[in-house]
Design an enzyme around this catalytic site. Structure first.
Site, PDB file in Angstrom:
ATOM      1  N   ARG A  74       0.911  -1.102   0.001  1.00  0.00           N
ATOM      2  CA  ARG A  74       0.229  -0.054  -0.078  1.00  0.00           C
ATOM      3  C   ARG A  74       0.733   1.184  -0.207  1.00  0.00           C
ATOM      4  NH1 ARG A  74       2.079   2.449   3.443  1.00  0.00           N
ATOM      5  NH2 ARG A  74       1.516   2.767   5.681  1.00  0.00           N
ATOM      6  N   GLU A 170       8.853   0.568   4.232  1.00  0.00           N
ATOM      7  CA  GLU A 170       8.619  -0.299   5.206  1.00  0.00           C
ATOM      8  C   GLU A 170       8.365  -1.402   5.036  1.00  0.00           C
ATOM      9  OE1 GLU A 170       6.923   1.057   9.662  1.00  0.00           O
ATOM     10  OE2 GLU A 170       5.314   0.067   8.448  1.00  0.00           O
ATOM     11  N   HIS A 186      -7.230  -3.130  13.691  1.00  0.00           N
ATOM     12  CA  HIS A 186      -7.053  -1.837  12.922  1.00  0.00           C
ATOM     13  C   HIS A 186      -8.348  -1.243  12.731  1.00  0.00           C
ATOM     14  CE1 HIS A 186      -6.245   0.949   9.737  1.00  0.00           C
ATOM     15  NE2 HIS A 186      -4.908   1.041  10.243  1.00  0.00           N
TER      16      HIS A 186
HETATM   17  P1  0O2 Z   1      -1.398   2.508   8.614  1.00  0.00           P
HETATM   18  O1  0O2 Z   1      -2.870   2.870   8.351  1.00  0.00           O
HETATM   19  O2  0O2 Z   1      -0.772   1.235   8.445  1.00  0.00           O
HETATM   20  O3  0O2 Z   1      -0.651   3.514   7.469  1.00  0.00           O
HETATM   21  P2  0O2 Z   1       7.404   5.254  12.375  1.00  0.00           P
HETATM   22  O4  0O2 Z   1       6.463   4.841  11.026  1.00  0.00           O
HETATM   23  O5  0O2 Z   1       8.402   4.519  12.709  1.00  0.00           O
HETATM   24  O6  0O2 Z   1       7.954   6.727  12.065  1.00  0.00           O
HETATM   25  P3  0O2 Z   1       5.278   4.746  14.073  1.00  0.00           P
HETATM   26  O7  0O2 Z   1       4.022   4.888  13.368  1.00  0.00           O
HETATM   27  O8  0O2 Z   1       5.241   5.062  15.502  1.00  0.00           O
HETATM   28  O9  0O2 Z   1       6.211   5.622  13.370  1.00  0.00           O
HETATM   29  O10 0O2 Z   1       5.742   3.283  13.602  1.00  0.00           O
HETATM   30  P4  0O2 Z   1       5.283   2.032  14.097  1.00  0.00           P
HETATM   31  O11 0O2 Z   1       4.690   2.004  15.349  1.00  0.00           O
HETATM   32  O12 0O2 Z   1       6.411   1.020  13.763  1.00  0.00           O
HETATM   33  O13 0O2 Z   1       4.082   1.819  13.156  1.00  0.00           O
HETATM   34  C1  0O2 Z   1       3.906   1.653  11.897  1.00  0.00           C
HETATM   35  C2  0O2 Z   1       3.015   1.011  11.357  1.00  0.00           C
HETATM   36  O14 0O2 Z   1       2.616  -0.326  12.010  1.00  0.00           O
HETATM   37  C3  0O2 Z   1       1.407   1.603  11.356  1.00  0.00           C
HETATM   38  O15 0O2 Z   1       1.337   2.419  10.500  1.00  0.00           O
HETATM   39  C4  0O2 Z   1       0.591   0.297  11.476  1.00  0.00           C
HETATM   40  O16 0O2 Z   1       0.543  -0.166   9.936  1.00  0.00           O
HETATM   41  C5  0O2 Z   1       1.414  -0.624  11.936  1.00  0.00           C
HETATM   42  N1  0O2 Z   1       0.979  -0.626  13.496  1.00  0.00           N
HETATM   43  C6  0O2 Z   1       1.699  -0.146  14.467  1.00  0.00           C
HETATM   44  N2  0O2 Z   1       1.138  -0.311  15.585  1.00  0.00           N
HETATM   45  C7  0O2 Z   1       0.018  -0.990  15.402  1.00  0.00           C
HETATM   46  C8  0O2 Z   1      -1.351  -1.212  16.329  1.00  0.00           C
HETATM   47  O17 0O2 Z   1      -1.073  -0.977  17.587  1.00  0.00           O
HETATM   48  N3  0O2 Z   1      -2.179  -1.951  15.611  1.00  0.00           N
HETATM   49  C9  0O2 Z   1      -2.432  -2.064  14.244  1.00  0.00           C
HETATM   50  N4  0O2 Z   1      -3.391  -2.875  13.885  1.00  0.00           N
HETATM   51  N5  0O2 Z   1      -1.235  -1.898  13.490  1.00  0.00           N
HETATM   52  C10 0O2 Z   1      -0.156  -1.058  13.801  1.00  0.00           C
HETATM   53  P5  0O2 Z   1       0.227   3.608  10.587  1.00  0.00           P
HETATM   54  O18 0O2 Z   1       0.751   4.647   9.685  1.00  0.00           O
HETATM   55  O19 0O2 Z   1       0.195   3.894  11.990  1.00  0.00           O
HETATM   56  O20 0O2 Z   1      -0.932   3.196  10.008  1.00  0.00           O
END
Ligand code: 0O2
Length: 233
Positions: A74, A170, A186
């Site tokens: 995505r 990523e 999510h």
């Molecule tokens: P989306 O909708 O997937 O785009 P960083 O990316 O390292 O600068 P961040 O956001 O703290 O900062 O990194 P982290 O915690 O590694 O999370 C990155 C992605 O992992 C998230 O992207 C989610 O896809 C997934 N993720 C992290 N924590 C959770 C969680 O608690 N539950 C679920 N279901 N997914 C999680 P986005 O941009 O937040 O969302």
């Protein structure tokens, strides 16, 4: 020459109608740069996805099972990029995007078993055009809500007419059980700013722990079968 004059006249006319015309022109210009940047990230997704597809083909050829169940990709939406920048306190400027947001190009690799994840990560990271920027092991260190996955932030080259450009991507590696939990969590809760309910969080955490337990039990069954097969050969 004629085009320049026409453009100037048009701009002057526009400025008379709306003093914001120049601002708007700049916005469109940066929208063009934004589209260009998103195209580069899409190319980065192609590059990384191809690498996992190649590994998958090879595993299918040489083994009786494949450590890659599914690959999903995505491109982060503009809204999600802006929300993340605002959340992290990053100035909302186009020039800040590339250095500060690592998951615009997202590749999710879903594996049957937990040990497949680490084996695949090793194969992928050993490729000489891939550079690891950051590894977040949410399997060994799950998030407090129970979220588990292995995250690799890497740079990958994309090859343009103007030459090579390094792009960040990523990669999230998870088991089927981790993906089942994360996908449902999510859609149920993540980013919805729901009021904190201790009971719901406890239930979700328990589900994550139960799934992790199932993962370990399934891996143990597979290892016993592997050992039996090896013994009979
Ligand atoms: P989306 O909708 O997937 O785009 P960083 O990316 O390292 O600068 P961040 O956001 O703290 O900062 O990194 P982290 O915690 O590694 O999370 C990155 C992605 O992992 C998230 O992207 C989610 O896809 C997934 N993720 C992290 N924590 C959770 C969680 O608690 N539950 C679920 N279901 N997914 C999680 P986005 O941009 O937040 O969302």
């Amino acid at each position: 020459m004629t085009t320049d004059i026409t453009t100037d006249i048009n701009t002057a006319a526009l400025l008379r109608v709306s003093p914001d015309a120049e601002k708007f022109k700049q916005l469109l210009k940066s929208a063009e740069s934004f589209r260009e940047l998103m195209t580069y990230y899409r190319c980065a997704i192609f590059e990384v996805e191809t690498k996992f597809n190649v590994l998958s083909e090879e595993f299918s050829l040489k083994n009786d099972r494949n450590p890659i169940e599914t690959i999903k990709t995505r491109l982060k939406t503009p809204q999600s990029i802006v929300e993340k920048m605002a959340k992290k306190g990053i100035p909302l400027r186009f020039s800040e995007i590339e250095d500060n947001i690592s998951d615009i190009a997202g590749i999710r690799v879903i594996c049957p078993f937990q040990d497949d994840i680490y084996m695949l990560a090793e194969c992928f990271l050993s490729q000489d055009d891939i550079t690891l920027v950051e590894k977040k092991d949410y399997i060994k260190n799950p998030k407090p809500n129970g979220y588990r996955s292995l995250h690799l932030i890497v740079t990958t080259p994309i090859f343009l007419t103007s030459g090579k450009k390094m792009m960040r991507a990523e990669i999230q590696l998870r088991t089927i059980a981790m993906d089942f939990w994360a996908s449902l969590e999510h859609s149920l809760r993540y980013k919805k700013n729901l009021p904190d309910s201790l009971k719901l969080s406890d239930d979700l955490l328990k589900c994550a722990e139960d799934s992790a337990d199932l993962d370990l039990r399934m891996m143990s069954i597979r290892r016993q079968i592997d050992a039996m097969k090896e013994g009979s050969e």
